[in-house]
Motif scaffolding. Structure first.
Motif, PDB file in Angstrom:
ATOM      1  N   SER A  40     -12.146 -36.484  -5.523  1.00 57.94           N
ATOM      2  CA  SER A  40     -11.267 -37.604  -5.825  1.00 57.94           C
ATOM      3  C   SER A  40     -12.007 -38.619  -6.685  1.00 57.94           C
ATOM      4  O   SER A  40     -13.199 -38.874  -6.488  1.00 57.94           O
ATOM      5  N   VAL A  41     -11.284 -39.179  -7.633  1.00 54.26           N
ATOM      6  CA  VAL A  41     -11.864 -40.122  -8.592  1.00 54.26           C
ATOM      7  C   VAL A  41     -11.012 -41.381  -8.627  1.00 54.26           C
ATOM      8  O   VAL A  41      -9.779 -41.324  -8.517  1.00 54.26           O
ATOM      9  N   CYS A  42     -11.677 -42.504  -8.770  1.00 54.70           N
ATOM     10  CA  CYS A  42     -11.002 -43.795  -8.887  1.00 54.70           C
ATOM     11  C   CYS A  42     -11.565 -44.500 -10.115  1.00 54.70           C
ATOM     12  O   CYS A  42     -12.790 -44.585 -10.279  1.00 54.70           O
ATOM     13  N   ILE A  60      -6.254 -31.913 -13.473  1.00 56.51           N
ATOM     14  CA  ILE A  60      -6.044 -33.234 -12.866  1.00 56.51           C
ATOM     15  C   ILE A  60      -4.732 -33.237 -12.090  1.00 56.51           C
ATOM     16  O   ILE A  60      -3.716 -32.706 -12.559  1.00 56.51           O
ATOM     17  N   ALA A  61      -4.747 -33.835 -10.903  1.00 57.08           N
ATOM     18  CA  ALA A  61      -3.538 -33.902 -10.077  1.00 57.08           C
ATOM     19  C   ALA A  61      -3.518 -35.213  -9.302  1.00 57.08           C
ATOM     20  O   ALA A  61      -4.504 -35.949  -9.258  1.00 57.08           O
ATOM     21  N   ASN A  62      -2.374 -35.494  -8.696  1.00 54.28           N
ATOM     22  CA  ASN A  62      -2.212 -36.627  -7.767  1.00 54.28           C
ATOM     23  C   ASN A  62      -2.595 -37.965  -8.396  1.00 54.28           C
ATOM     24  O   ASN A  62      -3.279 -38.782  -7.781  1.00 54.28           O
ATOM     25  N   ILE A  63      -2.127 -38.209  -9.611  1.00 53.92           N
ATOM     26  CA  ILE A  63      -2.422 -39.485 -10.264  1.00 53.92           C
ATOM     27  C   ILE A  63      -1.616 -40.597  -9.596  1.00 53.92           C
ATOM     28  O   ILE A  63      -0.400 -40.481  -9.412  1.00 53.92           O
ATOM     29  N   ASP A  93      -6.056 -57.418 -14.855  1.00 51.43           N
ATOM     30  CA  ASP A  93      -4.698 -57.012 -15.228  1.00 51.43           C
ATOM     31  C   ASP A  93      -4.607 -55.526 -15.534  1.00 51.43           C
ATOM     32  O   ASP A  93      -3.634 -55.067 -16.113  1.00 51.43           O
ATOM     33  N   HIS A  94      -5.641 -54.772 -15.136  1.00 49.27           N
ATOM     34  CA  HIS A  94      -5.633 -53.319 -15.316  1.00 49.27           C
ATOM     35  C   HIS A  94      -5.425 -52.638 -13.962  1.00 49.27           C
ATOM     36  O   HIS A  94      -6.056 -53.004 -12.964  1.00 49.27           O
ATOM     37  N   SER A  95      -4.575 -51.634 -13.940  1.00 49.28           N
ATOM     38  CA  SER A  95      -4.329 -50.887 -12.711  1.00 49.28           C
ATOM     39  C   SER A  95      -5.589 -50.148 -12.261  1.00 49.28           C
ATOM     40  O   SER A  95      -6.432 -49.773 -13.085  1.00 49.28           O
ATOM     41  N   VAL A  96      -5.696 -49.947 -10.959  1.00 47.24           N
ATOM     42  CA  VAL A  96      -6.665 -49.003 -10.415  1.00 47.24           C
ATOM     43  C   VAL A  96      -5.979 -47.641 -10.443  1.00 47.24           C
ATOM     44  O   VAL A  96      -4.872 -47.482  -9.935  1.00 47.24           O
ATOM     45  N   ILE A  97      -6.641 -46.667 -11.049  1.00 41.33           N
ATOM     46  CA  ILE A  97      -6.047 -45.335 -11.197  1.00 41.33           C
ATOM     47  C   ILE A  97      -6.813 -44.351 -10.321  1.00 41.33           C
ATOM     48  O   ILE A  97      -8.031 -44.215 -10.438  1.00 41.33           O
ATOM     49  N   GLY A  98      -6.099 -43.689  -9.439  1.00 45.88           N
ATOM     50  CA  GLY A  98      -6.694 -42.678  -8.585  1.00 45.88           C
ATOM     51  C   GLY A  98      -6.173 -41.295  -8.958  1.00 45.88           C
ATOM     52  O   GLY A  98      -5.005 -41.159  -9.323  1.00 45.88           O
ATOM     53  N   PHE A  99      -7.019 -40.291  -8.876  1.00 41.20           N
ATOM     54  CA  PHE A  99      -6.585 -38.927  -9.172  1.00 41.20           C
ATOM     55  C   PHE A  99      -7.591 -37.947  -8.574  1.00 41.20           C
ATOM     56  O   PHE A  99      -8.670 -38.340  -8.103  1.00 41.20           O
ATOM     57  N   SER A 100      -7.227 -36.680  -8.577  1.00 39.11           N
ATOM     58  CA  SER A 100      -8.126 -35.645  -8.071  1.00 39.11           C
ATOM     59  C   SER A 100      -8.394 -34.621  -9.160  1.00 39.11           C
ATOM     60  O   SER A 100      -7.560 -34.396 -10.045  1.00 39.11           O
ATOM     61  N   VAL A 101      -9.577 -34.009  -9.075  1.00 36.77           N
ATOM     62  CA  VAL A 101      -9.988 -32.969 -10.017  1.00 36.77           C
ATOM     63  C   VAL A 101     -10.071 -31.658  -9.262  1.00 36.77           C
ATOM     64  O   VAL A 101     -10.759 -31.562  -8.241  1.00 36.77           O
TER      65      VAL A 101
END
Length: 278
Positions: free
Chosen positions: A14-16, A217-220, A230-238
């Motif tokens: 998982s990556v953030c 990449i999945a689960n963004i 003002d930038h979103s935190v983006i989470g996703f999995s590899v």
């Protein structure tokens, strides 16, 4: 930077990622965020960690996270916004030194079951000069030449690119179109589809991008910003299975004999017009 003390079998990591617009006054928010996420991410990547102006430097030890090792670029260096990457202690990772003079970059190589997974994070200023943009393109080319799979993410500041159509108005010499040509020629995938920067009174834009050389990449998820950013935190999995599988067949269109193809088709059309065959 460190070596793997024991192997851990995983199906994914998982990556953030986020642009913090100064992490100094948001580090507590980062810690609270990590406590609220279960499980916490394996990799955390943050751009624009430095204040825009500062007189007193801070120590890297002030930004330590339990259970993580850290890589940095431009940390409290005058004229730099800075980048940080946090990796779980049980991941085998080394920093990769890139020769490109583009400065706002940080590159790392993650070793998974003897396979290389290259990660590049960049911050491209909205006021980037033509010279800096040339260096940026050189960096991407250098990174793409690394052996293994590729992940590029960061704040690219290309608000004029239409990602639904994957195009930008203007000449092919514009940096946006040079960038699009680069990723299109390599069949890289751009995964962000929703605005990542929103500020009151301004049009939301996709400024932060996630690019990969493989569909892994999945689960963004687009999460709330850290503190006043003002930038979103983006989470996703590899998907690691994609990294450890055999080589994927890929057509090299740039090596095609298109002139010969055109000549062959012209011959067919000529023969058809003469009635040699139907």
């Amino acid at each position: 930077m460190s070596s793997l003390s024991h192997k851990v079998r995983r199906n994914s990591i998982s990556v953030c990622y986020t642009n913090a617009d100064c992490l100094c006054n948001k580090f507590m928010e980062l810690q609270v965020f990590l406590e609220s996420v279960c499980p916490s991410p394996d990799i955390i990547i943050i751009t624009e960690i430095n204040p825009k102006n500062f007189k007193v430097s801070q120590q890297l030890s002030e930004f330590g996270l339990d259970g993580y090792q850290v890589l940095t670029s431009g940390f409290f260096k005058v004229g730099h916004r800075g980048i940080m990457m946090f990796f779980r202690d049980n991941l085998a990772v080394v920093e990769v030194c890139m020769t490109s003079p583009f400065e706002e970059k940080l590159c790392a190589k993650l070793i998974i079951e003897s396979k290389a997974f290259n990660i590049l994070s960049v911050y491209r200023s909205p006021n980037s000069s033509d010279d800096n943009d040339n260096k940026f393109v050189c960096l991407l080319k250098e990174f793409a030449a690394l052996k293994g799979d590729h992940l590029v993410l960061g704040d690219f500041n290309f608000p004029n690119i239409n990602w639904e159509l994957r195009m930008c108005l203007g000449s092919k010499e514009k940096i946006e179109n040079r960038f699009l040509k680069f990723i299109n020629d390599r069949f890289w995938i751009q995964h962000i589809s929703e605005p990542t920067r929103t500020r009151e009174g301004q049009t939301p834009h996709i400024l932060d991008l996630i690019l990969t050389s493989k569909e892994n990449i999945a689960n963004i998820k687009y999460l709330s910003p850290l503190g006043g950013s003002d930038h979103s935190v983006i989470g996703f999995s590899v998907d690691l299975e994609m990294l450890t599988c055999g080589a994927r067949r890929r057509l090299c269109y740039d090596l095609g004999d298109f002139q010969g193809l055109n000549e062959s088709l012209a011959g067919v059309m000529s023969a058809r017009e003469k009635g040699n065959f139907s």
